[in-house]
Design an enzyme around this catalytic site. Structure first.
Site, PDB file in Angstrom:
ATOM      1  N   CYS A  52       2.593   4.879  -7.242  1.00 42.33           N
ATOM      2  CA  CYS A  52       1.416   4.191  -7.793  1.00 42.33           C
ATOM      3  C   CYS A  52       0.297   5.167  -8.152  1.00 42.33           C
ATOM      4  O   CYS A  52      -0.415   4.980  -9.145  1.00 42.33           O
ATOM      5  CB  CYS A  52       0.865   3.189  -6.787  1.00 42.33           C
ATOM      6  SG  CYS A  52       2.093   2.294  -5.837  1.00 42.33           S
ATOM      7  N   ASP A  84       1.168   0.142   0.499  1.00 35.21           N
ATOM      8  CA  ASP A  84       1.624  -1.060   1.181  1.00 35.21           C
ATOM      9  C   ASP A  84       3.151  -1.106   1.242  1.00 35.21           C
ATOM     10  O   ASP A  84       3.741  -1.467   2.262  1.00 35.21           O
ATOM     11  CB  ASP A  84       1.124  -2.310   0.433  1.00 35.21           C
ATOM     12  CG  ASP A  84      -0.373  -2.503   0.558  1.00 35.21           C
ATOM     13  OD1 ASP A  84      -1.081  -1.493   0.649  1.00 35.21           O
ATOM     14  OD2 ASP A  84      -0.825  -3.653   0.545  1.00 35.21           O
ATOM     15  N   CYS A 125      -2.759   2.078  -6.364  1.00 34.37           N
ATOM     16  CA  CYS A 125      -2.103   1.096  -5.493  1.00 34.37           C
ATOM     17  C   CYS A 125      -3.080   0.010  -5.056  1.00 34.37           C
ATOM     18  O   CYS A 125      -4.278   0.068  -5.323  1.00 34.37           O
ATOM     19  CB  CYS A 125      -1.491   1.794  -4.282  1.00 34.37           C
ATOM     20  SG  CYS A 125      -2.723   2.511  -3.178  1.00 34.37           S
ATOM     21  N   ASP A 126      -2.551  -0.951  -4.312  1.00 36.23           N
ATOM     22  CA  ASP A 126      -3.239  -2.213  -4.050  1.00 36.23           C
ATOM     23  C   ASP A 126      -4.688  -2.088  -3.588  1.00 36.23           C
ATOM     24  O   ASP A 126      -5.578  -2.698  -4.162  1.00 36.23           O
ATOM     25  CB  ASP A 126      -2.471  -3.006  -2.990  1.00 36.23           C
ATOM     26  CG  ASP A 126      -1.104  -3.446  -3.473  1.00 36.23           C
ATOM     27  OD1 ASP A 126      -0.734  -3.101  -4.609  1.00 36.23           O
ATOM     28  OD2 ASP A 126      -0.399  -4.127  -2.717  1.00 36.23           O
ATOM     29  N   LYS A 127      -4.949  -1.359  -2.507  1.00 38.20           N
ATOM     30  CA  LYS A 127      -6.285  -1.367  -1.910  1.00 38.20           C
ATOM     31  C   LYS A 127      -7.242  -0.412  -2.612  1.00 38.20           C
ATOM     32  O   LYS A 127      -8.459  -0.532  -2.452  1.00 38.20           O
ATOM     33  CB  LYS A 127      -6.217  -1.028  -0.416  1.00 38.20           C
ATOM     34  CG  LYS A 127      -5.316  -1.941   0.378  1.00 38.20           C
ATOM     35  CD  LYS A 127      -5.588  -3.412   0.107  1.00 38.20           C
ATOM     36  CE  LYS A 127      -4.529  -4.306   0.696  1.00 38.20           C
ATOM     37  NZ  LYS A 127      -3.201  -4.172   0.073  1.00 38.20           N
ATOM     38  N   CYS A 197       3.567  -1.109  -8.641  1.00 34.34           N
ATOM     39  CA  CYS A 197       4.639  -2.106  -8.668  1.00 34.34           C
ATOM     40  C   CYS A 197       4.534  -3.011  -9.897  1.00 34.34           C
ATOM     41  O   CYS A 197       3.463  -3.486 -10.245  1.00 34.34           O
ATOM     42  CB  CYS A 197       4.597  -2.955  -7.403  1.00 34.34           C
ATOM     43  SG  CYS A 197       4.870  -2.017  -5.896  1.00 34.34           S
ATOM     44  N   GLU A 447       0.649  -7.304   5.711  1.00 34.10           N
ATOM     45  CA  GLU A 447       1.396  -8.153   4.803  1.00 34.10           C
ATOM     46  C   GLU A 447       2.772  -8.435   5.402  1.00 34.10           C
ATOM     47  O   GLU A 447       3.338  -7.600   6.097  1.00 34.10           O
ATOM     48  CB  GLU A 447       1.560  -7.471   3.439  1.00 34.10           C
ATOM     49  CG  GLU A 447       0.264  -7.351   2.681  1.00 34.10           C
ATOM     50  CD  GLU A 447       0.423  -6.677   1.333  1.00 34.10           C
ATOM     51  OE1 GLU A 447      -0.539  -6.686   0.559  1.00 34.10           O
ATOM     52  OE2 GLU A 447       1.518  -6.143   1.052  1.00 34.10           O
ATOM     53  N   SER A 473       2.224  -9.913   0.625  1.00 34.25           N
ATOM     54  CA  SER A 473       2.323  -9.064  -0.549  1.00 34.25           C
ATOM     55  C   SER A 473       2.266  -9.930  -1.792  1.00 34.25           C
ATOM     56  O   SER A 473       2.649 -11.107  -1.774  1.00 34.25           O
ATOM     57  CB  SER A 473       3.646  -8.297  -0.523  1.00 34.25           C
ATOM     58  OG  SER A 473       3.942  -7.758  -1.787  1.00 34.25           O
TER      59      SER A 473
END
Length: 557
Positions: A52, A84, A125-127, A197, A447, A473
């Site tokens: 990511c 994650d 990435c996510d955060k 992702c 998650e 997730s």
């Protein structure tokens, strides 16, 4: 360059008294001319531990080219980042949501410490995505966020695959449906290169939400990570921050109640991740905007699902980009009267003006017409009841069930629940309860993808339900209720549940209840004692002491 554009850095670098500070910069390679220009922080989230963010050094170099071309001096710095996907199902996953706060705090500290004039934040990435935007809202300097882009899909046995397929294949393997060799071949091809992702999981959900919110330039985030056009998109973002500086346009002028509702609409219309609830609540808090769980339910209830995206649909982010991108989805929503078209964006144009530039690819199937939605209601609902007085969040995309009544199977950790799935100890009709995984109890609100994907892979996707004070997730699908609040560690009703209690999930009526009398619930909770904290010292212990309820965004400030 007018001094007014250096209203902050001039205090750091101008005059005889600041000679020592300038000397340090000369040692790095900056020139006198560089130090006469506005200092633009390039807040990078590069890390060598996940696809990511692994390519963000190159993204940063392109952003810096844009800043220099527009008359600024870029100064790059880095934050932490936690994957994650890599940490999923382990103790390490507890650090993920905690990292969001540290990312925001680290950007704030560098910006305040070096008196930066503006910021371009680069996320992956996510955060890192909400973490960077939380910092921009907190600082309220001329700034914007750009996203490193989505990964390309992999190919396995003639079909496109994502990391979601790998997680679900683990469940299929334990259920005896695929071989270990097949699982190993899949894991080698599911992630073919850089980028976040590929489905409408948390990263792409938040990247889209922030374009619709206006804090990212429309069209920049959706360009895939390895697409040749990515360089031009992020270089343009470097130029744009200088324009924001000249116009004195700041995040809190962009992040408003209207723009937050636009972001929620995008999440609902795309079947996006339930994590968006936590992150948009947190951003709203940083921007000083009153946003509640009820706003998510109200906006989602009026919004049809138009984007046919994984995990509930067929396509990935790259397909959306080729179909016409986020602008096309925005145009559909605007035509339906579901967006605040007058909301401002960092480009200086409104959402309506940006949507007007949409170009739809002929015969595309990713974004549905208004007359043919995937569902007539949005992708997220907020449930309340005697199990969730403050609320819980359920994703409605990707499954048809709105009602489930069944016996509780109670687990005090994700590992215990996963072990039960692996041992085939779960039965059709069960309601799996995973507690003590909330913001404080985890800490860090892990998650549950390892569990939810294993359930789907084992064939239980449509026959069991799951509730947790943890979270899910963006790749999770099925009837799964997360963010149950108050959490178990704070003595929420979920702490009183026992095996065999009958739980009712009624998404249509927005209810989450256990069939126990009020007196019985009170009696059980009166005998409850909180567990010892998992961490006694360090960052995790500090977070557990400071973090708020999931119903307010699990924030620490």
């Amino acid at each position: 360059m007018p001094t007014t554009l250096r209203s902050r850095s001039t205090l750091l670098l101008e005059g005889p008294d600041r000679a020592a500070a300038r000397s340090y910069f000369y040692a790095i390679g900056f020139t006198e001319d560089d130090l006469r220009k506005p200092l633009i922080g390039i807040a990078n989230t590069w890390i060598e531990m996940m696809p990511c963010n692994s390519h963000l050094r190159g993204i940063s170099e392109q952003v810096k080219i844009g800043v220099r071309a527009a008359g600024g001096t870029p100064v790059e710095f880095n934050t932490i980042a936690i994957s994650d996907g890599i940490t999923m199902g382990t103790e390490g996953m507890r650090t993920s949501l905690v990292s969001r706060e540290i990312i925001a705090d680290s950007i704030e500290l560098v910006a305040r410490g070096y008196l930066l004039d503006g910021i371009v934040a680069i996320s992956g990435c996510d955060k890192t995505i909400p973490g960077t935007v939380m910092a921009l809202a907190r600082l309220d300097l001329p700034s914007l966020m750009v996203y490193g882009g989505s990964i390309m899909p992999g190919e396995f046995e003639g079909r496109p695959v994502t990391i979601q397929d790998v997680f679900e294949a683990v469940g299929a393997y334990h259920a005896g449906k695929i071989s270990l060799e097949s699982l190993r071949r899949l894991e080698h091809v599911a992630c073919p290169g850089p980028g976040a992702c590929g489905g409408q999981f948390t990263a792409n959900t938040m990247a889209m939400a922030f374009e619709l919110m206006g804090i990212s330039p429309m069209g920049a985030n959706e360009v895939p990570a390895i697409d040749p056009r990515k360089a031009a998109a992020v270089e343009s973002a470097g130029r744009l921050v200088m324009d924001l500086l000249r116009r004195e346009l700041r995040p809190r002028q962009i992040i408003t109640k209207k723009s937050l509702e636009n972001a929620i609409t995008a999440v609902a219309a795309s079947g996006g991740s339930t994590n968006a609830v936590l992150h948009l609540l947190a951003v709203a808090r940083e921007a000083g905007v009153d946003l509640t769980l009820e706003d998510f339910d109200r906006v989602s209830a009026r919004t049809p699902i138009l984007a046919d995206l994984k995990p509930g649909g067929r396509f990935v982010a790259v397909d959306l980009y080729r179909a016409g991108g986020i602008r096309l989805l925005a145009k559909r929503l605007l035509d339906a009267g579901l967006l605040h078209g007058d909301a401002l964006t960092v480009t200086g144009r409104t959402i309506a003006e940006e949507a007007a530039q949409a170009k739809e690819t002929p015969r595309q199937e990713v974004v549905r017409s208004l007359s043919n939605p995937l569902k007539k209601w949005g992708g997220i609902a907020i449930l309340k009841g005697n199990l969730a007085p403050e609320g819980g969040v359920v994703k409605l995309a990707g499954h048809e069930r709105l009602l489930h009544r069944g016996p509780a199977r109670v687990f005090d950790s994700e590992e215990d629940a996963f072990d039960a799935v692996r041992r085939s100890a779960i039965k059709p009709g069960d309601v799996i309860v995973i507690r003590y995984e909330g913001p404080m109890g985890g800490p860090g609100m892990r998650e549950m993808l390892a569990v939810t994907a294993a359930l789907v892979g084992a064939g239980f996707g449509e026959s069991v339900a799951l509730i947790t004070d943890g979270r899910f997730s963006g790749a999770t699908h099925g009837l799964m209720v997360g963010h149950v609040a108050p959490e178990a560690a704070k003595g929420g009703p979920i702490a009183a549940l026992r095996d065999g209690d009958t739980i009712v999930i009624d998404a249509q009526n927005r209810r989450l209840d256990v069939e126990l009398s009020e007196q019985e619930l009170k009696s059980r909770l009166a005998r409850w004692t909180p567990p010892a904290p998992r961490y006694a010292t360090g960052a995790m212990a500090k977070y557990a002491k400071m973090v708020s309820s999931a119903s307010t965004g699990a924030i620490t400030g």
